[in-house]
Design an enzyme around this catalytic site. Structure first.
Site, PDB file in Angstrom:
ATOM      1  N   ASP A 127       0.803  -1.230   0.000  1.00 51.45           N
ATOM      2  CA  ASP A 127       0.000   0.000   0.000  1.00 51.45           C
ATOM      3  C   ASP A 127       0.841   1.289   0.000  1.00 51.45           C
ATOM      4  O   ASP A 127       0.620   2.198   0.808  1.00 51.45           O
ATOM      5  CB  ASP A 127      -0.957   0.005   1.207  1.00 51.45           C
ATOM      6  CG  ASP A 127      -1.967  -1.139   1.167  1.00 51.45           C
ATOM      7  OD1 ASP A 127      -1.896  -1.960   0.238  1.00 51.45           O
ATOM      8  OD2 ASP A 127      -2.805  -1.223   2.073  1.00 51.45           O
ATOM      9  N   ASP A 138      -4.419  -0.879  -1.926  1.00 49.03           N
ATOM     10  CA  ASP A 138      -5.721  -0.734  -1.276  1.00 49.03           C
ATOM     11  C   ASP A 138      -6.650  -0.102  -2.315  1.00 49.03           C
ATOM     12  O   ASP A 138      -6.302   0.936  -2.908  1.00 49.03           O
ATOM     13  CB  ASP A 138      -5.552   0.170  -0.046  1.00 49.03           C
ATOM     14  CG  ASP A 138      -6.485  -0.190   1.102  1.00 49.03           C
ATOM     15  OD1 ASP A 138      -6.763  -1.386   1.321  1.00 49.03           O
ATOM     16  OD2 ASP A 138      -6.943   0.748   1.802  1.00 49.03           O
ATOM     17  N   HIS A 158     -10.625   0.491  -2.799  1.00 49.53           N
ATOM     18  CA  HIS A 158     -11.997   0.371  -2.314  1.00 49.53           C
ATOM     19  C   HIS A 158     -13.008   0.981  -3.274  1.00 49.53           C
ATOM     20  O   HIS A 158     -12.782   2.085  -3.807  1.00 49.53           O
ATOM     21  CB  HIS A 158     -12.139   1.091  -0.970  1.00 49.53           C
ATOM     22  CG  HIS A 158     -11.259   0.573   0.116  1.00 49.53           C
ATOM     23  ND1 HIS A 158     -11.244  -0.753   0.499  1.00 49.53           N
ATOM     24  CD2 HIS A 158     -10.365   1.203   0.941  1.00 49.53           C
ATOM     25  CE1 HIS A 158     -10.381  -0.905   1.497  1.00 49.53           C
ATOM     26  NE2 HIS A 158      -9.823   0.260   1.777  1.00 49.53           N
ATOM     27  N   HIS A 214     -17.460   2.057   0.591  1.00 51.49           N
ATOM     28  CA  HIS A 214     -16.946   0.830   1.219  1.00 51.49           C
ATOM     29  C   HIS A 214     -17.321   0.758   2.695  1.00 51.49           C
ATOM     30  O   HIS A 214     -17.365   1.798   3.377  1.00 51.49           O
ATOM     31  CB  HIS A 214     -15.419   0.778   1.069  1.00 51.49           C
ATOM     32  CG  HIS A 214     -14.829  -0.532   1.450  1.00 51.49           C
ATOM     33  ND1 HIS A 214     -14.174  -0.730   2.644  1.00 51.49           N
ATOM     34  CD2 HIS A 214     -14.836  -1.738   0.804  1.00 51.49           C
ATOM     35  CE1 HIS A 214     -13.777  -1.994   2.703  1.00 51.49           C
ATOM     36  NE2 HIS A 214     -14.158  -2.623   1.610  1.00 51.49           N
ATOM     37  N   HIS A 274     -10.710   6.607   1.786  1.00 46.61           N
ATOM     38  CA  HIS A 274      -9.327   6.543   1.289  1.00 46.61           C
ATOM     39  C   HIS A 274      -9.243   5.505   0.180  1.00 46.61           C
ATOM     40  O   HIS A 274     -10.049   4.573   0.119  1.00 46.61           O
ATOM     41  CB  HIS A 274      -8.356   6.167   2.431  1.00 46.61           C
ATOM     42  CG  HIS A 274      -8.598   4.779   2.947  1.00 46.61           C
ATOM     43  ND1 HIS A 274      -9.604   4.493   3.853  1.00 46.61           N
ATOM     44  CD2 HIS A 274      -8.004   3.596   2.651  1.00 46.61           C
ATOM     45  CE1 HIS A 274      -9.605   3.196   4.103  1.00 46.61           C
ATOM     46  NE2 HIS A 274      -8.659   2.622   3.386  1.00 46.61           N
ATOM     47  N   LYS A 306      -6.769  -5.015  -3.210  1.00 47.66           N
ATOM     48  CA  LYS A 306      -7.473  -5.584  -2.043  1.00 47.66           C
ATOM     49  C   LYS A 306      -8.453  -4.569  -1.484  1.00 47.66           C
ATOM     50  O   LYS A 306      -8.320  -3.360  -1.717  1.00 47.66           O
ATOM     51  CB  LYS A 306      -6.468  -6.038  -0.997  1.00 47.66           C
ATOM     52  CG  LYS A 306      -5.620  -4.907  -0.446  1.00 47.66           C
ATOM     53  CD  LYS A 306      -4.581  -5.437   0.521  1.00 47.66           C
ATOM     54  CE  LYS A 306      -3.796  -4.319   1.164  1.00 47.66           C
ATOM     55  NZ  LYS A 306      -4.597  -3.390   1.974  1.00 47.66           N
ATOM     56  N   CYS A 357      -1.741  -2.587   7.622  1.00 48.66           N
ATOM     57  CA  CYS A 357      -1.632  -3.506   6.484  1.00 48.66           C
ATOM     58  C   CYS A 357      -0.276  -4.199   6.372  1.00 48.66           C
ATOM     59  O   CYS A 357      -0.210  -5.346   5.927  1.00 48.66           O
ATOM     60  CB  CYS A 357      -2.009  -2.796   5.199  1.00 48.66           C
ATOM     61  SG  CYS A 357      -3.783  -2.398   5.157  1.00 48.66           S
TER      62      CYS A 357
HETATM   63  C1  VGL Z   1      -4.678   0.581   5.637  1.00 53.08           C
HETATM   64  C2  VGL Z   1      -6.330   1.282   7.053  1.00 53.08           C
HETATM   65  C3  VGL Z   1      -7.281   1.073   6.090  1.00 53.08           C
HETATM   66  C4  VGL Z   1      -3.232   0.311   5.407  1.00 53.08           C
HETATM   67  C5  VGL Z   1      -5.625   0.353   4.651  1.00 53.08           C
HETATM   68  O1  VGL Z   1      -2.793   0.264   4.245  1.00 53.08           O
HETATM   69  O2  VGL Z   1      -2.503   0.131   6.411  1.00 53.08           O
HETATM   70  N1  VGL Z   1      -5.041   1.033   6.827  1.00 53.08           N
HETATM   71  N2  VGL Z   1      -6.916   0.624   4.897  1.00 53.08           N
HETATM   72 ZN    ZN Z   2      -8.302   0.604   3.294  1.00 52.19          ZN
END
Ligand code: VGL
Ligand code: ZN
Length: 211
Positions: free
Chosen positions: A15, A55, A57, A61, A90, A115, A164
């Site tokens: 990410d 990431d 979404h 979401h 996000h 994901k 993550c």
């Molecule tokens: C993440 C919170 C929500 C991350 C992703 O990449 O750590 N944290 N979505």
């Molecule tokens: Zn996320």
């Protein structure tokens, strides 16, 4: 073949997206500081394979606070028997903040795992979704992709250290990979999380590499 040959070793980029960096809605303090050293590592020749997670979404979401009336970001809510943190919106699919960071040599990335695409369930780990409505954590296919190429060791870096990257490293170890957590190439979203993150990594049998 030596246990640590390049071909048997993969770098996992978790990410590395602008939304997790200063100016983004879910910024890790100095999250952008990892980009140049990660780019250098990608060019080092030490890795036979490089995988990136993204990431990704859909709008609305379930992990977004904005999807739940009366809820604020960073509150938690029970979901499928676990506590779901409600995040600011996000990494919405196709938005600029969801892109893989342009400071990385993306031509060196062999596979991208998107994901968090299921509107009903979050996905912190690059290997498996979070627990979903059917009580399962479906695989993303990443473990099979790595195994098919003879990978036995994975080095994990990216954002966020306490979410993550941690979950990805835990699942990598659980899937049987020798797993190394490149601590200085991660940044947390919660600055107070480092002690619990280190404990969780130790518990999971993940090696923490610093410097
Ligand atoms: C993440 C919170 C929500 C991350 C992703 O990449 O750590 N944290 N979505
Ligand atoms: Zn996320």
């Amino acid at each position: 073949m030596a246990a640590h040959s390049a071909q048997a070793t993969a770098l996992l980029l978790v990410d590395i997206q602008p939304d997790f960096m200063p100016g983004g809605p879910l910024a890790c303090d100095r999250g952008d500081s990892i980009v140049d050293p990660v780019a250098e590592l990608m060019r080092s020749g030490r890795y036979g394979h490089i995988a990136a997670t993204q990431d990704w979404h859909p709008p609305g979401h379930i992990s977004f606070a904005s999807s739940h009336a009366g809820r604020d970001p960073f509150e938690t809510m029970p979901l499928y028997g676990e506590d779901q943190v409600l995040w600011p919106d996000h990494c919405v699919q196709n938005s600029e903040g969801a892109a893989l960071h342009s400071g990385l040599p993306l031509e060196g990335v062999d596979v991208i795992i998107r994901k968090g695409t299921d509107p009903r369930v979050d996905s912190y780990s690059g290997f498996r979704n979070n627990l979903g409505p059917d009580g399962e954590r479906p695989s993303t296919g990443l473990a099979g992709w790595l195994r098919d190429r003879g990978v036995t060791t994975v080095d994990v870096c990216g954002l966020a250290r306490d979410v993550c990257v941690l979950w990805t490293a835990e699942d990598a170890a659980a899937a049987g990979f020798e797993t190394r957590f490149l601590w200085d190439l991660t940044r947390p979203v919660d600055e107070s999380s480092d002690v619990t993150t280190r404990e969780a990594l130790e518990q999971a049998g993940v090696q923490v590499v610093t410097g």
